[in-house]
Design a protein around this motif. Structure first.
Motif, mmCIF file in Angstrom:
data_model
loop_
_atom_site.group_PDB
_atom_site.id
_atom_site.type_symbol
_atom_site.label_atom_id
_atom_site.label_comp_id
_atom_site.label_asym_id
_atom_site.label_seq_id
_atom_site.Cartn_x
_atom_site.Cartn_y
_atom_site.Cartn_z
ATOM 1 N N HIS A 1 -4.944 5.039 -4.898
ATOM 2 C CA HIS A 1 -4.596 3.931 -5.786
ATOM 3 C C HIS A 1 -3.079 3.751 -5.912
ATOM 4 N N PRO B 1 -9.881 2.501 -8.282
ATOM 5 C CA PRO B 1 -9.401 2.904 -9.613
ATOM 6 C C PRO B 1 -8.356 4.021 -9.506
ATOM 7 N N ASN B 2 -7.573 4.180 -10.553
ATOM 8 C CA ASN B 2 -6.521 5.184 -10.585
ATOM 9 C C ASN B 2 -7.075 6.574 -10.254
ATOM 10 N N LYS C 1 -8.390 -7.880 -11.122
ATOM 11 C CA LYS C 1 -8.726 -7.041 -9.972
ATOM 12 C C LYS C 1 -7.775 -7.428 -8.857
ATOM 13 N N LYS D 1 -8.385 7.491 -7.453
ATOM 14 C CA LYS D 1 -9.403 7.427 -6.392
ATOM 15 C C LYS D 1 -8.768 7.009 -5.068
#
Length: 104
Positions: free
Chosen positions: A40, A28-29, A71, A31
């Motif tokens: 990310h 995720p953004n 995804k 991370k």
């Protein structure tokens, strides 16, 4: 950039000439990917259209029909191979100990 790979991970290669045959999701953004150490935004810039790694790393976007979001996953072995090739092209790590070729 610091890459920290967990040696206990069974999907990681036991020698430096093999790479794991597995896929990973882009985190995720904000991370960091625990397998590559890349965040990310950096993964998307490397793996997106026109990205530096796009020609070397298999990428798949899993999105159902009509879905706005999906995804994005990438092949871990391809990415680690790309990182090794990039480091070698830059002349990085030339004096590291290689268990196959002990220092003279």
């Amino acid at each position: 950039m610091r890459i920290n790979l967990n040696d206990d991970d069974p999907s990681l290669p036991k020698d430096q000439n093999s790479y794991p045959d597995t896929w990973c999701e882009i985190p995720p953004n904000g991370k960091t990917c625990r397998r590559t150490g890349l965040k990310h935004a950096k993964l998307y810039s490397l793996l997106g259209k026109g990205g530096l790694a796009r020609d070397y790393v298999r990428v798949a976007n899993l999105r159902g029909p009509g879905a706005k979001q999906g995804k994005t996953i990438f092949h871990l072995g391809d990415m680690l191979r790309f990182l090794d090739l990039t480091a070698a092209d830059q002349g990085s790590g030339q004096k590291r100990h290689n268990p196959v070729d002990p220092p003279a």
